[in-house]
Design a protein around this motif. Structure first.
Motif, short mmCIF file in Angstrom:
data_model
loop_
_atom_site.label_atom_id
_atom_site.label_comp_id
_atom_site.label_asym_id
_atom_site.label_seq_id
_atom_site.Cartn_x
_atom_site.Cartn_y
_atom_site.Cartn_z
N ILE A 71 -2.20 7.49 8.08
CA ILE A 71 -1.32 6.31 8.42
C ILE A 71 -0.35 6.88 9.54
N GLY A 72 0.12 7.82 8.97
CA GLY A 72 1.18 8.62 9.62
C GLY A 72 1.03 9.38 11.24
N ASN A 73 -0.17 9.91 10.69
CA ASN A 73 -0.96 10.32 12.12
C ASN A 73 -0.69 9.48 13.31
N ALA A 74 -0.90 8.54 12.67
CA ALA A 74 -2.14 7.16 13.73
C ALA A 74 -1.11 6.68 14.85
N LEU A 100 2.61 13.47 -4.62
CA LEU A 100 3.05 12.01 -4.72
C LEU A 100 1.67 10.89 -4.74
N GLY A 101 0.62 11.42 -4.00
CA GLY A 101 -0.42 10.60 -3.79
C GLY A 101 -0.60 9.21 -3.50
N ASN A 102 0.13 9.67 -2.36
CA ASN A 102 0.30 8.35 -1.35
C ASN A 102 0.02 8.35 -0.34
N ILE A 103 -0.87 9.47 0.07
CA ILE A 103 -1.62 9.86 1.16
C ILE A 103 -2.91 8.62 1.77
N LEU A 104 -2.39 7.41 2.93
CA LEU A 104 -3.22 6.38 2.93
C LEU A 104 -4.42 6.67 4.37
N THR A 105 -4.97 7.02 4.17
CA THR A 105 -6.29 6.92 5.27
C THR A 105 -5.95 5.79 6.52
N VAL A 106 -6.90 5.98 7.28
CA VAL A 106 -6.73 4.70 8.42
C VAL A 106 -7.74 4.09 7.74
N ARG A 107 -8.75 4.79 7.20
CA ARG A 107 -10.00 3.67 7.54
C ARG A 107 -10.23 3.00 6.18
N GLU A 108 -9.49 3.81 5.75
CA GLU A 108 -8.63 2.74 4.24
C GLU A 108 -8.10 1.93 3.79
N ILE A 109 -7.14 1.54 5.24
CA ILE A 109 -6.31 0.91 5.70
C ILE A 109 -6.94 -0.51 6.13
N ILE A 110 -7.22 -0.21 7.16
CA ILE A 110 -8.32 -1.01 8.29
C ILE A 110 -9.56 -1.98 7.51
N LYS A 111 -9.91 -1.05 6.08
CA LYS A 111 -10.35 -1.70 5.34
C LYS A 111 -10.43 -3.48 4.75
N LYS A 112 -8.90 -3.15 4.19
CA LYS A 112 -8.21 -4.07 3.57
C LYS A 112 -7.52 -4.97 4.87
N TYR A 113 -6.83 -4.23 5.53
CA TYR A 113 -6.13 -5.20 6.77
C TYR A 113 -6.77 -5.37 8.28
N GLN A 114 -6.46 -6.08 8.94
CA GLN A 114 -6.63 -6.69 10.49
C GLN A 114 -6.74 -4.94 11.09
N PRO A 115 -7.17 -4.65 11.75
CA PRO A 115 -6.85 -2.82 13.05
C PRO A 115 -5.86 -3.27 13.51
N LEU A 116 -5.59 -4.45 14.26
CA LEU A 116 -4.68 -4.92 14.77
C LEU A 116 -3.05 -5.08 14.53
N ALA A 117 -3.65 -5.84 13.19
CA ALA A 117 -2.37 -5.99 12.62
C ALA A 117 -1.71 -4.39 12.17
N VAL A 118 -2.77 -3.84 12.29
CA VAL A 118 -1.47 -2.31 11.55
C VAL A 118 -0.85 -1.75 12.71
N ARG A 119 -1.60 -1.81 14.32
CA ARG A 119 -1.18 -1.71 15.43
C ARG A 119 0.33 -2.43 15.77
N LEU A 120 0.11 -3.74 14.76
CA LEU A 120 1.07 -4.36 15.02
C LEU A 120 2.24 -3.89 14.69
N PHE A 121 2.49 -3.97 12.97
CA PHE A 121 2.94 -2.84 12.31
C PHE A 121 3.75 -1.87 12.36
N ILE A 122 3.12 -0.87 13.42
CA ILE A 122 3.61 -0.02 13.82
C ILE A 122 4.21 -0.09 15.44
N LEU A 123 4.28 -0.97 15.47
CA LEU A 123 5.03 -1.15 17.36
C LEU A 123 5.63 -1.77 16.65
N GLY A 124 6.06 -3.01 15.40
CA GLY A 124 7.10 -3.91 15.08
C GLY A 124 8.86 -2.77 14.75
#
Length: 473
Positions: free
Chosen positions: A39-42, A271-295
């Protein structure tokens, strides 16, 4: 004043003026393709996608270059670990990158260059650096001589001594100075290599980006973007080697996004807290992730948490519900004899303030604030008007289309495609039949129709002005 950007080179906001009027050369550091993007790369990919879109909205022709680093120490180590070639590893994770980034609405670059396809350009650039007396060869390795470049440290805002004191540097007796960095690495057993004037080997990481940027954008680039973690040493070294070769300014505007945290902690393997984009968009709508980043403003830290993504999901739904309601009423509206100019005024003023926010150092957070103000006013208008004005709704639709074109956060095409799955006439017929059933007090039939439509993804809402419907997200 037009678009302003915070330039990390000058440490202030400046009005953006491209080198060639009407054209923008924009380079963004892409991923090293040895693993799935996190998610940091994204964050920079989404942020700079919006900046690119906005410049195009303003009528600029943007040549957008985002590279793939497909030869690197991490690449070699991971390929050895998996028992495959570096080339196979690169192909696997380049494909994975496009699979992961597409749902976030990130447009493909004008050019996606691979480092391994630009070895000739890299060798040529190193040769120019050496000819100008800024590099030296030791045991087949070519090093950049930082002492030969008086402006080294100008992006970081620190002297060579300060940078040396703060850097974690492995001791290498082959270097004249601890901060000297490798331009060409001599061949090692089991590693990919190419011929060069200094012997077989492979390029260093920093030289790859400079060579690819100059190949497609010329010796002076308008904008160079990336994460703030790249300011030193990567971007500092890019400046040194490019300007040592050409004698010209390499980049006119350096733009960096802030860190992304996970529950207020920096992402790290330890810390074992690296979250990949593909993990996150399985749980949340991809455009919600985009909206979060732009927020948040791109230069501010951004804290990822389940709570913040849940809130972004609600915000996305609010946007999509408003657009669905707008389209529902637009189909049934008529032009009034006396137009509702006050709604037009609200929308037009909103568009102006939306652009002002983006002109102010691409402030997506402020721009989103304006969008939700317009959404609130539009929702109120639709609730209070039995017969809304068609011209006002067309103007509101245009506003939504502009927001989508620049921010990419609504998913208008998806909404419209879903609405077409069941013909509007069929939905209206069933709603009319349900209304008749309710008048006849046949509530079992009315409930059956509601359930039938719900199963097909249509949500009914009974209001004082009649039954409305919208597509389930």
């Amino acid at each position: 004043m037009g678009l302003t950007l915070y330039n990390d080179l000058t440490r202030c906001k400046e009005e953006f003026m491209p080198l060639i009027q009407g054209k923008v050369g924009f380079y963004v550091c892409g991923p090293t393709v040895y693993d799935f993007i996190h998610i940091g790369n994204a964050r920079p990919f989404v942020v700079f996608d919006v900046l690119r879109r906005y410049m195009e909205h303003k009528g600029l022709e943007v040549i957008y270059v985002q590279n793939f680093t497909d030869i690197d120490d991490k690449m070699i180590n991971k390929a050895n670990e998996l028992g495959i070639s570096v080339e196979e590893l690169a192909e696997r994770f380049i494909n994975a990158y496009f699979e992961d980034i597409a749902p976030l609405g990130v447009k493909r670059a004008t050019v996606h260059p691979f480092a391994t396809e630009h070895i000739d350009e890299i060798i040529d650039l190193i040769s120019r650096i050496m000819e100008n007396g800024h590099a030296y060869v030791t045991e087949g390795n070519v090093y950049f001589d930082v002492k030969s470049f008086p402006e080294y440290g100008k992006l970081s805002g620190q002297s060579i001594e300060e940078l040396q004191a703060g850097a974690r540097i492995e001791v290498d007796v082959r270097k004249r100075h601890p901060l000297d960095f490798v331009l060409w690495k001599a061949k090692k057993a089991g590693e990919p290599w190419w011929d060069s004037p200094w012997g077989p080997g492979r390029p260093g990481w920093h030289i790859e980006c400079s060579a690819m940027a100059m190949k497609y954008l010329g010796e002076t680039v308008d904008i160079h973007g990336g994460g703030s973690d790249l300011i030193f040493p990567h971007h500092e070294n890019e400046i040194a080697q490019a300007e040592a070769a050409t004698g010209k300014q390499f980049v006119r505007y350096w733009v960096h996004n802030g860190y992304l945290l996970i529950n207020k902690e920096k992402m790290s393997k330890s810390l074992g807290n690296i979250l990949t984009v593909r993990e996150i968009i399985k749980k949340y709508q991809p455009l919600a992730v985009r909206l979060f980043i732009l927020g948040a403003h791109y230069r501010s830290p951004l804290d990822f948490s389940d709570e913040s993504l849940t809130q972004a999901t609600r915000s996305l739904q609010r946007l999509r519900n408003c657009y669905s309601d707008l389209m529902f009423h637009l189909e049934r509206s008529q032009e009034k004899d006396v137009p509702d100019t006050w709604l037009n005024d609200i929308v037009d003023e909103g568009y102006g303030r939306f652009c002002e926010a983006l002109d102010d150092d691409c402030n997506t957070a402020a721009a989103l604030g304006v969008v939700f103000e317009v959404v609130r006013e539009l929702n109120n208008y639709l609730k209070e008007n039995v017969t809304p004005d068609k011209r006002a709704l067309i103007n509101a639709r245009k506003f939504f289309a502009t927001v989508e074109d620049i921010m990419g956060i609504i998913g208008i095409e998806t909404i419209l495609a879903k609405t077409e799955e069941i013909p509007s006439s069929e939905i209206e017929r069933l709603i009319k039949e349900r209304d008749e059933a309710r008048k006849m007090r046949d509530f079992a039939r009315a409930d059956s129709i509601r359930n039938e439509l719900a199963d097909r993804g249509i949500i009914l809402e009974d209001t004082p002005f009649g039954t409305r419907w919208k597509r389930k997200e």
